[in-house]
Design a protein around this motif. Structure first.
Motif, short mmCIF file in Angstrom:
data_model
loop_
_atom_site.label_atom_id
_atom_site.label_comp_id
_atom_site.label_asym_id
_atom_site.label_seq_id
_atom_site.Cartn_x
_atom_site.Cartn_y
_atom_site.Cartn_z
N LEU A 134 0.83 -1.21 0.00
CA LEU A 134 0.00 0.00 0.00
C LEU A 134 0.86 1.26 0.00
N GLY A 135 1.92 1.26 0.80
CA GLY A 135 2.80 2.43 0.86
C GLY A 135 3.49 2.69 -0.47
N ASN A 136 4.04 1.65 -1.09
CA ASN A 136 4.71 1.83 -2.37
C ASN A 136 3.72 2.18 -3.47
N SER A 137 2.52 1.61 -3.41
CA SER A 137 1.49 1.95 -4.40
C SER A 137 1.08 3.42 -4.26
N SER A 138 0.94 3.89 -3.01
CA SER A 138 0.59 5.29 -2.79
C SER A 138 1.68 6.22 -3.29
N LEU A 139 2.92 5.83 -3.06
CA LEU A 139 4.04 6.66 -3.53
C LEU A 139 4.10 6.68 -5.05
N LEU A 140 3.85 5.52 -5.67
CA LEU A 140 3.82 5.47 -7.13
C LEU A 140 2.68 6.32 -7.68
N TYR A 141 1.51 6.25 -7.04
CA TYR A 141 0.38 7.09 -7.45
C TYR A 141 0.72 8.57 -7.30
N HIS A 142 1.45 8.90 -6.24
CA HIS A 142 1.87 10.29 -6.00
C HIS A 142 2.69 10.82 -7.19
N TYR A 143 3.66 10.02 -7.64
CA TYR A 143 4.49 10.46 -8.75
C TYR A 143 3.72 10.49 -10.06
N LEU A 144 2.83 9.52 -10.27
CA LEU A 144 2.01 9.53 -11.48
C LEU A 144 1.09 10.76 -11.50
N PHE A 145 0.56 11.11 -10.33
CA PHE A 145 -0.31 12.29 -10.25
C PHE A 145 0.46 13.55 -10.62
N LEU A 146 1.66 13.68 -10.05
CA LEU A 146 2.48 14.85 -10.35
C LEU A 146 2.81 14.92 -11.84
N TYR A 147 3.09 13.77 -12.42
CA TYR A 147 3.46 13.75 -13.84
C TYR A 147 2.27 14.15 -14.73
N PHE A 148 1.10 13.57 -14.48
CA PHE A 148 -0.05 13.83 -15.34
C PHE A 148 -0.71 15.19 -15.07
N THR A 149 -0.36 15.84 -13.96
CA THR A 149 -0.88 17.18 -13.71
C THR A 149 0.09 18.26 -14.16
N GLY A 150 1.16 17.88 -14.83
CA GLY A 150 2.07 18.86 -15.40
C GLY A 150 3.33 19.13 -14.63
N CYS A 151 3.50 18.46 -13.51
CA CYS A 151 4.74 18.65 -12.75
C CYS A 151 5.88 17.92 -13.43
N ARG A 152 6.98 18.61 -13.61
CA ARG A 152 8.16 17.96 -14.18
C ARG A 152 8.93 17.30 -13.04
N LEU A 153 9.02 15.98 -13.10
CA LEU A 153 9.65 15.25 -12.01
C LEU A 153 11.15 15.52 -11.95
N LYS A 154 11.65 15.60 -10.73
CA LYS A 154 13.07 15.82 -10.52
C LYS A 154 13.84 14.53 -10.78
N CYS A 155 15.16 14.66 -10.88
CA CYS A 155 16.01 13.50 -11.10
C CYS A 155 15.94 12.54 -9.91
N THR A 156 15.81 13.09 -8.72
CA THR A 156 15.67 12.23 -7.54
C THR A 156 14.38 11.42 -7.59
N ASP A 157 13.34 11.97 -8.22
CA ASP A 157 12.09 11.22 -8.35
C ASP A 157 12.27 10.00 -9.25
N LEU A 158 13.06 10.15 -10.32
CA LEU A 158 13.37 9.00 -11.17
C LEU A 158 14.07 7.91 -10.37
N ILE A 159 15.02 8.30 -9.54
CA ILE A 159 15.76 7.33 -8.72
C ILE A 159 14.81 6.65 -7.74
N LEU A 160 13.91 7.42 -7.13
CA LEU A 160 12.98 6.85 -6.16
C LEU A 160 11.97 5.92 -6.82
N ASN A 161 11.64 6.15 -8.08
CA ASN A 161 10.76 5.22 -8.80
C ASN A 161 11.42 3.86 -8.96
#
Length: 313
Positions: free
Chosen positions: A21-48
């Motif tokens: 559940l925690g990892n799924s929530s974190l993955l959803y968090h990054y997907l939400f940021l991506y699809f709402t126009g947020c440009r993910l940082k390089c650290t976000d790529l590493i965390l994925n």
């Protein structure tokens, strides 16, 4: 089913459910940021990549151990055991490699302009994806050993050269080969832990000097250590320190397991439980750290502004 088996089953089930559940929530968090126009940082790529490694570790180790603890027999066969342990070891290797690279990346990012690390700032962001792929390839090759020696439990009754792993077994190599394999598996992990300790010390030193400098600035609107870089560095230090603690504890029990000729079910279970700590806890730590970014993006969306932010940080 005894009370001990129920307790162990509940622990495995809790670890797996919380971790998934925690990892799924974190993955959803990054997907939400991506699809709402947020440009993910390089650290976000590493965390994925870390999220993917956590999923491999939890599903390949937590699920079968949970089933076995509750008395549901897991019949995987030789191919299933080889594949499951291989994927689990890949997840474990991907986890330590990703955390190590994250620590190195942040140490380079916050390094002063006059330091030797400053010249790598542009390169480390440019080659982040290639480095992560190289980490996965390295650990996929190192852990090929598990495809050779893991087997199902169907031979357990009539084969004395097997070591029991709850739902699977492993063929015992001779002492020389076992020592070589242990060294081969330990060298990359030892290098990663050494790098993490060095980069963590560097980040602590940079943060301390930054805090000392901020004390000389007598402005009421300045909060020492409150910059985004400082907050990100503290979060990464928390993640790295928790990983090193859990990894050290896991290594202690793994050594005990390796030195025991016929390990009992208690030792098998405690090794699996300790190995599942970090994949279960790390997404909760990351979600707590990322909540400020989410609030920032929500505010931008409500105001009709683009929530774009810098990629290297």
């Amino acid at each position: 089913m005894s009370a001990n088996e129920v307790v162990v089953g509940v622990i495995f089930l809790s670890q797996t459910v919380i971790g998934v559940l925690g990892n799924s929530s974190l993955l959803y968090h990054y997907l939400f940021l991506y699809f709402t126009g947020c440009r993910l940082k390089c650290t976000d790529l590493i965390l994925n990549h870390l999220i993917f490694a956590n999923f491999l570790t939890l599903l390949c180790r937590g699920v079968p151990h949970t089933m076995e603890a509750f008395g549901w027999k897991v019949f995987l066969g030789n191919v299933g055991c080889k594949l499951l342990f291989y994927l689990h070891r890949m997840g474990r290797g991907g986890s330590i490699g990703t955390i190590c690279f994250l620590s190195v990346f942040q140490a380079i990012t916050i390094s002063p302009r006059n330091s030797k690390l400053a010249e790598f700032k542009m390169k480390v962001s440019k080659y982040a994806g290639s480095t992560l792929c190289l980490i996965w390839v390295l650990y996929s090759l190192v852990n090929v050993i598990f495809l050779m020696y893991m087997t199902g439990n169907s031979m357990k009754e009539n084969h004395t050269g097997l070591k029991y792993h709850a739902y699977c077994s492993s063929v015992r190599p001779d002492k020389t080969a076992e020592s070589l394999y242990a060294a081969l598996l330990s060298i990359p992990d030892a290098l990663c832990v050494g790098l993490m300790l060095c980069t963590s010390s560097s980040m602590v030193s940079v943060l301390y000097r930054h805090r000392q400098q901020m004390r000389w600035i007598h402005r009421t609107n300045v909060n020492p250590g409150s910059s985004p870089e400082s907050r990100a560095t503290k979060h990464i230090l928390l993640l790295v320190s928790s990983y090193v603690c859990f990894y050290t504890l896991s290594c202690i029990f793994q050594v005990l397991f390796s030195l025991t000729y016929n390990p009992n079910i208690f030792l098998v279970n405690i090794c699996a439980i300790v190995a599942g700590f970090f994949p279960s806890v790390s997404p909760l730590l990351l979600l707590k750290c990322e909540c400020r970014v989410s609030r920032f993006c929500f505010a931008c969306i409500r105001n009709g502004k683009s929530p774009m932010y810098m990629t290297n940080g």
